[in-house]
Design a protein around this motif. Structure first.
Motif, PDB file in Angstrom:
ATOM      1  N   ILE A 183       0.143 -19.453  -0.358  1.00  0.00           N
ATOM      2  CA  ILE A 183       0.318 -18.266  -1.203  1.00  0.00           C
ATOM      3  C   ILE A 183      -0.905 -17.366  -1.093  1.00  0.00           C
ATOM      4  CG2 ILE A 183       0.362 -17.500  -3.617  1.00  0.00           C
ATOM      5  CD1 ILE A 183       2.251 -19.799  -4.235  1.00  0.00           C
ATOM      6  N   LEU A 184      -2.096 -17.958  -1.220  1.00  0.00           N
ATOM      7  CA  LEU A 184      -3.327 -17.181  -1.118  1.00  0.00           C
ATOM      8  C   LEU A 184      -3.485 -16.584   0.279  1.00  0.00           C
ATOM      9  CD1 LEU A 184      -6.004 -16.163  -2.256  1.00  0.00           C
ATOM     10  CD2 LEU A 184      -7.008 -18.414  -1.756  1.00  0.00           C
ATOM     11  N   GLN A 185      -3.154 -17.377   1.295  1.00  0.00           N
ATOM     12  CA  GLN A 185      -3.263 -16.899   2.670  1.00  0.00           C
ATOM     13  C   GLN A 185      -2.377 -15.668   2.880  1.00  0.00           C
ATOM     14  OE1 GLN A 185      -5.222 -19.092   5.109  1.00  0.00           O
ATOM     15  NE2 GLN A 185      -5.384 -16.991   5.852  1.00  0.00           N
ATOM     16  N   GLU A 186      -1.156 -15.736   2.377  1.00  0.00           N
ATOM     17  CA  GLU A 186      -0.240 -14.599   2.511  1.00  0.00           C
ATOM     18  C   GLU A 186      -0.735 -13.400   1.714  1.00  0.00           C
ATOM     19  OE1 GLU A 186       4.467 -13.379   1.799  1.00  0.00           O
ATOM     20  OE2 GLU A 186       3.809 -15.449   1.399  1.00  0.00           O
ATOM     21  N   ALA A 187      -1.251 -13.648   0.510  1.00  0.00           N
ATOM     22  CA  ALA A 187      -1.735 -12.547  -0.329  1.00  0.00           C
ATOM     23  C   ALA A 187      -2.887 -11.801   0.344  1.00  0.00           C
ATOM     24  CB  ALA A 187      -2.178 -13.081  -1.693  1.00  0.00           C
ATOM     25  N   VAL A 188      -3.815 -12.548   0.954  1.00  0.00           N
ATOM     26  CA  VAL A 188      -4.953 -11.929   1.629  1.00  0.00           C
ATOM     27  C   VAL A 188      -4.469 -11.042   2.779  1.00  0.00           C
ATOM     28  CG1 VAL A 188      -6.941 -12.434   3.107  1.00  0.00           C
ATOM     29  CG2 VAL A 188      -6.640 -13.666   0.951  1.00  0.00           C
ATOM     30  N   ARG A 189      -3.514 -11.547   3.539  1.00  0.00           N
ATOM     31  CA  ARG A 189      -2.990 -10.778   4.672  1.00  0.00           C
ATOM     32  C   ARG A 189      -2.281  -9.511   4.192  1.00  0.00           C
ATOM     33  NH1 ARG A 189       1.890 -10.509   6.602  1.00  0.00           N
ATOM     34  NH2 ARG A 189       2.640 -12.395   5.550  1.00  0.00           N
ATOM     35  N   LEU A 190      -1.471  -9.641   3.139  1.00  0.00           N
ATOM     36  CA  LEU A 190      -0.731  -8.488   2.634  1.00  0.00           C
ATOM     37  C   LEU A 190      -1.660  -7.449   2.011  1.00  0.00           C
ATOM     38  CD1 LEU A 190       2.373 -10.241   1.035  1.00  0.00           C
ATOM     39  CD2 LEU A 190       2.314  -8.877   3.136  1.00  0.00           C
ATOM     40  N   ARG A 191      -2.703  -7.898   1.327  1.00  0.00           N
ATOM     41  CA  ARG A 191      -3.648  -6.953   0.727  1.00  0.00           C
ATOM     42  C   ARG A 191      -4.346  -6.123   1.803  1.00  0.00           C
ATOM     43  NH1 ARG A 191      -5.916 -11.572  -3.373  1.00  0.00           N
ATOM     44  NH2 ARG A 191      -4.556 -11.114  -5.158  1.00  0.00           N
ATOM     45  N   LEU A 192      -4.725  -6.780   2.882  1.00  0.00           N
ATOM     46  CA  LEU A 192      -5.379  -6.053   3.973  1.00  0.00           C
ATOM     47  C   LEU A 192      -4.420  -5.030   4.578  1.00  0.00           C
ATOM     48  CD1 LEU A 192      -7.740  -5.574   5.895  1.00  0.00           C
ATOM     49  CD2 LEU A 192      -6.848  -7.442   7.322  1.00  0.00           C
ATOM     50  N   GLU A 193      -3.183  -5.440   4.792  1.00  0.00           N
ATOM     51  CA  GLU A 193      -2.201  -4.514   5.356  1.00  0.00           C
ATOM     52  C   GLU A 193      -2.009  -3.311   4.441  1.00  0.00           C
ATOM     53  OE1 GLU A 193       2.519  -4.276   6.716  1.00  0.00           O
ATOM     54  OE2 GLU A 193       1.658  -6.226   6.115  1.00  0.00           O
ATOM     55  N   ALA A 194      -1.916  -3.560   3.135  1.00  0.00           N
ATOM     56  CA  ALA A 194      -1.727  -2.464   2.183  1.00  0.00           C
ATOM     57  C   ALA A 194      -2.925  -1.523   2.192  1.00  0.00           C
ATOM     58  CB  ALA A 194      -1.508  -3.026   0.779  1.00  0.00           C
ATOM     59  N   ALA A 195      -4.125  -2.076   2.201  1.00  0.00           N
ATOM     60  CA  ALA A 195      -5.331  -1.244   2.206  1.00  0.00           C
ATOM     61  C   ALA A 195      -5.390  -0.374   3.453  1.00  0.00           C
ATOM     62  CB  ALA A 195      -6.573  -2.128   2.106  1.00  0.00           C
ATOM     63  N   GLN A 196      -5.046  -0.957   4.584  1.00  0.00           N
ATOM     64  CA  GLN A 196      -5.125  -0.195   5.834  1.00  0.00           C
ATOM     65  C   GLN A 196      -4.027   0.860   5.922  1.00  0.00           C
ATOM     66  OE1 GLN A 196      -5.412  -3.340   8.831  1.00  0.00           O
ATOM     67  NE2 GLN A 196      -7.638  -3.388   8.605  1.00  0.00           N
ATOM     68  N   LEU A 197      -2.885   0.589   5.323  1.00  0.00           N
ATOM     69  CA  LEU A 197      -1.858   1.633   5.234  1.00  0.00           C
ATOM     70  C   LEU A 197      -2.392   2.859   4.488  1.00  0.00           C
ATOM     71  CD1 LEU A 197       1.444  -0.308   4.387  1.00  0.00           C
ATOM     72  CD2 LEU A 197       1.069   1.170   6.370  1.00  0.00           C
ATOM     73  N   LEU A 198      -3.243   2.602   3.487  1.00  0.00           N
ATOM     74  CA  LEU A 198      -3.775   3.676   2.657  1.00  0.00           C
ATOM     75  C   LEU A 198      -5.035   4.309   3.235  1.00  0.00           C
ATOM     76  CD1 LEU A 198      -3.196   1.940  -0.776  1.00  0.00           C
ATOM     77  CD2 LEU A 198      -2.104   4.063  -0.018  1.00  0.00           C
ATOM     78  N   GLY A 199      -5.482   3.803   4.401  1.00  0.00           N
ATOM     79  CA  GLY A 199      -6.628   4.420   5.059  1.00  0.00           C
ATOM     80  C   GLY A 199      -7.963   3.773   4.788  1.00  0.00           C
ATOM     81  N   TYR A 200      -7.956   2.579   4.172  1.00  0.00           N
ATOM     82  CA  TYR A 200      -9.192   1.847   3.919  1.00  0.00           C
ATOM     83  C   TYR A 200      -9.363   0.768   4.988  1.00  0.00           C
ATOM     84  CZ  TYR A 200      -8.684   3.980  -0.704  1.00  0.00           C
ATOM     85  OH  TYR A 200      -8.531   4.871  -1.739  1.00  0.00           O
TER      86      TYR A 200
END
Length: 668
Positions: A241-258
């Motif tokens: 669960i944590l592994q997936e959350a970390v991956r998804l958070r990074l993807e979301a941040a990069q979608l937003l330009g961070y």
């Protein structure tokens, strides 16, 4: 019409009630948003007010139906509460992605004449609302927006499941009395036993009142090792669960330009950027290593002597040695024993004394409610009034003892914010403190360690941050401040637990009623910074581990391996070869502290400055200082920047000198 005391919340909900409330909240929310989106001439009153009013008006019901998963004894209610949070979070995520609503919010934001006529809190509301929509991807193309929405929904589901696993996934071990040598007699009173191969064994769980005393007092290394293994191998499902959350958070941040998730989350904190936090943590780590090296050598000498006396080889210091030998140093150097000290901290007297202190400091009066409408018979409910006149302020709940399937740490839920209703009257705040302090035994009332009393002071600090806040809009109420300031007021109030004059007010022997001896108080105060290098490095570890997951552009960072590696490197205690996954119960990472756990230490800088510069200087019982604190720190909540509140209370910009001094590092 709610009474002058505010509407009393109902916690006696059946699963069907919870489902009905959720369905109504979602339907009403959609209707309000549809009406806002249809505005042809967007104004503050026609767009912002309805959206903000929905947040405020629904907060109490939202708070109750999502809170029950942490405290209810009924599995069906907990399941319904978990499902409710999933549905409500999914709806809020969908709401935050509505381009039609953002269009009219942005129109108000861009209308200089409209903004100019608003007061400071209303202006802040518009700015924060617009920024929130923008950070939710409303400036993205449609496909990217939809992907971001899907990520947010999935992260919500993962967070809820992670928390549920921690609450319900206790570890269990069984030991003989000999294997638990070093534990006091009252540890065994009322403890479940089982017979294995004709030998009586005692059940020990990983709940704090079981785990912590055993890790501090059990003389056998094998016992401590087994217990730590039980703690660090529970909730295995939480690692993926944590592994997936970390991956998804990074993807979301990069979608937003961070570049990283930490860069995204820290943008709206006091720190502003992860570089500042990394620099802070690494600088502190270097300073603490000087203290820690000496402390670890001292502990190693104790363990080496123990091994020589037992005729066993010394193989180094391990994670399960940390609490035991730190406690041994405390006992030998300062003649402080939790088993002796706790006799002067009966739960009832400590709670009364701490509440009295808060009443006097904040100018409040607490009234305990008889036969309150609560979720468990152990829970107490209090009304809060101004100490002069019949002016109601709010109410709070205390749920202080462990039970099966209950949230198993200590935390405060701001169940309902205070806010200004549409008719100009006030709705009053409600907060609940949930903890797991030792229960009464057959021979003694509930007795607290000194550290438990400090925890009580800390968590009640969160309660009264919520109770004393007065804002127009619910979204700014109480602890709704920058993430790296939210702990500062509570951390500041921990200092009361080290003040001799304060301790003597409530620390009395549970049998005789005699006040705590002055020499014991002096020893407690003298020992305050004992082990501060090791204990603060442990906090640095948690902060740097969090950043190792969230301040990286690697989507496949290993959440399990990083935990073991960094803990050993930073804390200077070895893991062993056993496969463990301690990160599986690091609830902060799925509970809102992702990318910002370092805020605990960051906010310590501000808490130490507030305490030393005002309360220590003016006197901790100085009523005017307490009222200044209530007015400048607690009352505004998040309705203005935390730095402005700090500067008003301190009379200057904050600095780190008091913090460094408070942990024994001086100010050079």
């Amino acid at each position: 019409m709610p009474s002058a005391k505010g509407a009393v919340l109902s916690f006696g909900l059946a699963p069907a009630d919870i489902e009905a409330i959720v369905a109504r909240l979602i339907a009403e929310g959609k209707k309000i948003q549809d009406g806002v989106a249809a505005q042809r001439n967007p104004t503050f009153d026609s767009v912002i007010v309805p959206l903000a009013r929905r947040e405020s008006d629904n907060a109490g019901e939202y708070g109750v139906v999502t809170f029950l998963q942490n405290v209810s004894t009924d599995k069906e209610v907990r399941d319904a509460s978990t499902a409710a949070e999933e549905k409500l979070n999914a709806f809020e995520i969908e709401s935050s992605m509505r381009e039609d609503v953002y269009r009219v919010v942005r129109a108000v934001y861009d209308n200089a004449d409209e903004m100019a006529r608003l007061g400071p809190e209303d202006q802040r509301l518009v700015k924060k609302m617009e920024l929130e929509y923008r950070r939710n991807g409303l400036a993205l193309e449609k496909a990217e927006r939809e992907r971001l929405g899907a990520i947010r929904k999935r992260l919500s589901e993962l967070s809820i499941q992670f928390s549920r696993n921690v609450n319900e996934g206790d570890g269990h071990e069984a030991f003989t009395r000999e294997e638990l040598a070093g534990l006091p007699d009252d540890y065994f009173e009322g403890r479940a036993t089982t017979v294995v191969d004709g030998v009586e064994k005692y059940a020990v769980t990983t709940k704090y009142p079981d785990l912590v005393p055993a890790m501090k007092l059990a003389q056998r290394e094998s016992t401590r090792r087994r217990l730590l293994y039980a703690e660090e191998t529970r909730c295995p499902d939480n690692i993926p669960i944590l592994q997936e959350a970390v991956r998804l958070r990074l993807e979301a941040a990069q979608l937003l330009g961070y570049k990283t998730h930490a860069e995204f989350v820290l943008e709206v904190n006091m720190a502003k950027h992860p570089d500042a936090v990394v620099e802070f943590e690494n600088d502190l780590r270097k300073r603490l290593d000087v203290l820690s090296d000496k402390e670890v050598r001292e502990i190693a000498a104790l363990k080496r002597a123990d091994k020589e006396a037992a005729g066993e080889p010394y193989e180094g210091l391990f994670i399960w040695d940390f609490r035991y030998y730190a406690n041994l140093v405390m006992e030998r150097k300062h003649k402080i024993s939790d088993e002796v000290t706790k006799q002067y901290f009966p739960m009832r007297e400590v709670t009364r004394g701490v509440l009295d202190i808060y009443q006097e400091m904040l100018g409040l009066r607490f009234v305990r409610v008889d036969s309150p409408p609560v979720w468990h018979p152990d829970v107490e409910m209090y009304e809060v009034w101004e100490d002069t006149g019949d002016v109601f302020v709010g109410h709070f709940y205390l749920d202080l003892y462990p039970r099966e399937n209950k949230y198993n740490h200590a935390a405060v839920w701001p169940i309902r914010p205070g806010f200004e209703r549409a008719d100009g009257t006030r709705e009053y705040p409600v907060a609940a403190m949930v903890a797991n302090f030792p229960k009464p035994t057959l021979s003694a009332p509930a007795l607290l360690k000194h550290s438990d009393a400090v925890t009580l002071l800390h968590e009640l600090g969160h309660v009264f941050h919520g109770i004393c806040s007065v804002t127009k809009w619910g979204r700014f109420h109480g602890t709704s401040v920058e993430g790296d300031f939210v702990e500062a007021p509570s951390q500041m109030l921990e200092n009361w637990g080290w003040e001799p004059a304060v301790l003597r007010r409530f620390a009395v022997h549970y049998k005789t009623g005699e006040p705590i001896p002055e020499d014991l108080v002096a020893r407690l105060v003298a020992a305050k910074n004992e082990g501060s290098g090791m204990f603060n490095l442990r906090q640095v570890f948690f902060g740097l581990y969090d950043l190792s997951l969230h301040n990286t552009e690697d989507p496949n960072v290993d959440v399990k391996a990083n935990y073991r590696r960094l803990r050993e490197e930073i804390c200077h205690f070895q893991n062993d070869s056993a496969d463990t996954w301690g990160a599986a119960t690091f609830g902060h990472l799925l509970g809102g502290y992702d990318g910002q756990y370092a805020g605990y230490l960051w906010s310590e800088v501000f808490s130490a400055d507030m305490y030393e510069s005002r309360f220590k200087k003016d006197g901790v019982t100085n009523a005017q200082t307490g009222l200044d604190y209530r007015r400048e720190i607690l009352r505004p909540g998040g309705s203005r920047d935390a730095m402005e509140s700090l500067e008003r209370f301190l009379g200057r910009k904050p600095n780190n000198r008091a913090f460094l001094h408070s942990i024994g590092l001086g100010t050079e």
